[in-house]
Design a protein around this motif. Structure first.
Motif, PDB file in Angstrom:
ATOM      1  N   GLU A 231      10.220  -0.288   2.098  1.00 29.03           N
ATOM      2  CA  GLU A 231      10.206   0.535   0.882  1.00 29.03           C
ATOM      3  C   GLU A 231      10.423  -0.324  -0.338  1.00 29.03           C
ATOM      4  N   VAL A 240      10.448   5.806  -5.220  1.00 30.40           N
ATOM      5  CA  VAL A 240      10.480   5.027  -3.982  1.00 30.40           C
ATOM      6  C   VAL A 240       9.096   5.118  -3.330  1.00 30.40           C
ATOM      7  N   ASN A 242       6.450   3.670  -0.139  1.00 28.23           N
ATOM      8  CA  ASN A 242       6.364   3.012   1.161  1.00 28.23           C
ATOM      9  C   ASN A 242       5.238   1.981   1.125  1.00 28.23           C
ATOM     10  N   LYS A 310      13.982  -2.865   2.425  1.00 28.89           N
ATOM     11  CA  LYS A 310      13.898  -2.341   1.060  1.00 28.89           C
ATOM     12  C   LYS A 310      13.945  -3.450   0.026  1.00 28.89           C
TER      13      LYS A 310
END
Ligand code: FES
Length: 315
Positions: A231, A240, A242, A310
Motif C-alpha cells: 500500500e 491509500v 494498493n 506500506k
C-alpha cells in the motif's frame, strides 16, 4: 517543450544512426553543457532520453546517436524509423552527468553507444585545454560509432580504441587505474556490465566514490517473480492506494489521476523521484547513490517498490 526538425540522419556504425536536430521555429536552441541529455517525445507516445554528443559550444543544433535494440521496448526502433525533415517535441537539455571542475585530469571511459556523452565531454575538455584521456571499448570497428572522427580529430593523441575482435589490444584495466593521483576523476558510460567492471576495478585499486562518475542509459530488467502487492499512502490527502504485484507505483498514481513527472520509466533519469515519509523502499533504480539509497527517504516510483507492506509518500 521544444519543437525541432530532423536536419540530418546518418548511419554511424552497425545499427547506429545519428540525428541532427535543429529548431523548428528558427529560434536558437537553449545552450547545454557536456554530458547533457534530452528527452525525445516519439510519435508512438514513448519518451526516451538521449545524450548530446556534439560540442556544447554549438548552439545551432543538438546531435544524438541511437543504437537499435531489437529486444528493447520500442524506443530505439521508433527512433530509427524517423526521417530527415520530420518534426519532434523534445525537452530542454538536462545534465545529470556533468564534468568535474575539481579534476586536474579526467579519464573518460565509453562502452559502445556510451560514447555519446563522452564525446561531448572530450570536445569540451579539449576546447579548454584540460588534461584528459579517452578509452573507447567496442565490439569491432564496424560497431564503433565515431571511430574515424576520433582517429582524425584534434585530440586524437588522447584517444584509445579497443575492440573485442582484437582482444590482445586491451590493456589491463587495474594497472591502468592504479597509482593515480587524488585529483583525477573517472567518467564512464556504456552497458551496465561494462560500467560495473570499470567502476569495480577502480574501487579495487583505491578510487573513492567522489571521483567516480557514471551515467547508465538503460536499467536491466528486474526479477519480478517474487514481487508482492503493498500500500501507498498519499500524505497530503491520506488516500491509500494498493500497488498490485504487476503494477508500478507510478502506474497506480497515474491511474488515480495523481500526476508526477516521469520520463525514462527505467529508474535511470530521476524524474519520478518522490520523498518517502514512512516505510522502506526496495530500490531498483540506477539513479540514487549508495548513500541516498541507505537514507531510504526517497524513491523512484517508476521501478522501485516497498520492502514492507506500506509506504507513505510525500505527495
Ligand atoms: Fe526516469 Fe523514473 S521516470 S527514473
Amino acid at each position: 517543450m521544444i519543437s525541432v526538425r530532423i536536419a540530418d540522419r546518418k548511419c554511424e556504425a552497425h545499427n547506429i544512426f545519428s540525428f541532427e536536430l535543429v529548431s523548428a521555429s528558427g529560434e536558437a536552441l537553449p545552450p547545454f553543457s557536456a554530458g547533457s541529455h534530452i528527452d525525445i517525445h516519439l510519435p508512438n507516445g514513448l519518451i526516451r532520453q538521449y545524450s548530446l554528443y556534439n560540442s556544447s559550444q554549438a548552439d545551432h543544433s543538438y546531435k544524438i546517436a541511437v543504437l537499435l535494440a531489437p529486444e528493447g521496448r520500442g524506443g530505439s526502433s521508433a527512433m530509427h524509423q524517423l526521417q530527415t525533415g520530420q518534426e519532434l517535441k523534445i525537452s530542454q537539455p538536462r545534465n545529470l552527468f556533468p564534468l568535474s571542475h575539481e579534476a586536474k585530469r579526467t579519464l573518460l571511459f565509453a562502452g559502445g553507444i556510451g560514447i555519446t556523452p563522452i564525446l561531448s565531454m572530450a570536445e569540451r575538455l579539449s576546447q579548454i585545454d584540460a588534461e584528459f584521456e579517452l578509452h573507447y571499448y567496442s565490439r569491432s570497428s564496424e560497431h564503433a560509432a565515431f571511430a574515424e572522427k576520433l582517429k582524425n580529430c584534434s585530440f586524437s593523441d588522447r584517444v584509445n580504441l579497443y575492440f573485442d575482435s582484437e582482444p590482445d589490444t586491451k590493456p589491463d584495466l587495474a594497472s591502468m587505474l592504479a597509482n593515480r593521483t587524488l585529483d583525477e576523476h573517472l567518467f564512464v558510460c556504456g552497458p551496465t556490465g561494462f560500467m560495473n567492471f570499470v567502476l569495480d576495478t577502480a574501487r579495487t585499486v583505491g578510487w573513492g566514490e567522489a571521483r567516480l562518475h557514471r551515467e547508465y542509459f538503460a536499467n536491466e530488467a528486474a526479477d519480478t517473480n517474487s514481487d508482492q502487492s503493498f500500500e501507498i499512502t498519499i500524505a497530503s490527502t491520506q488516500q491509500v492506494l494498493n500497488v498490485p504485484a504487476e503494477r508500478s507505483i507510478l502506474q497506480v498514481l497515474m491511474e488515480n489521476d495523481i500526476e508526477i513527472p516521469y520520463s525514462c520509466e527505467q529508474g535511470v533519469c530521476g524524474t519520478c523521484l518522490v520523498r518517502v515519509l514512512e516505510g522502506t523502499p526496495d530500490h531498483r533504480d540506477l539513479y540514487l547513490s549508495a548513500s541516498e539509497r541507505s537514507a531510504n527517504d526517497q524513491i523512484l516510483t517508476c521501478c522501485s517498490r516497498a520492502l514492507g507492506k506500506k509506504l507513505v509518500l510525500d505527495i
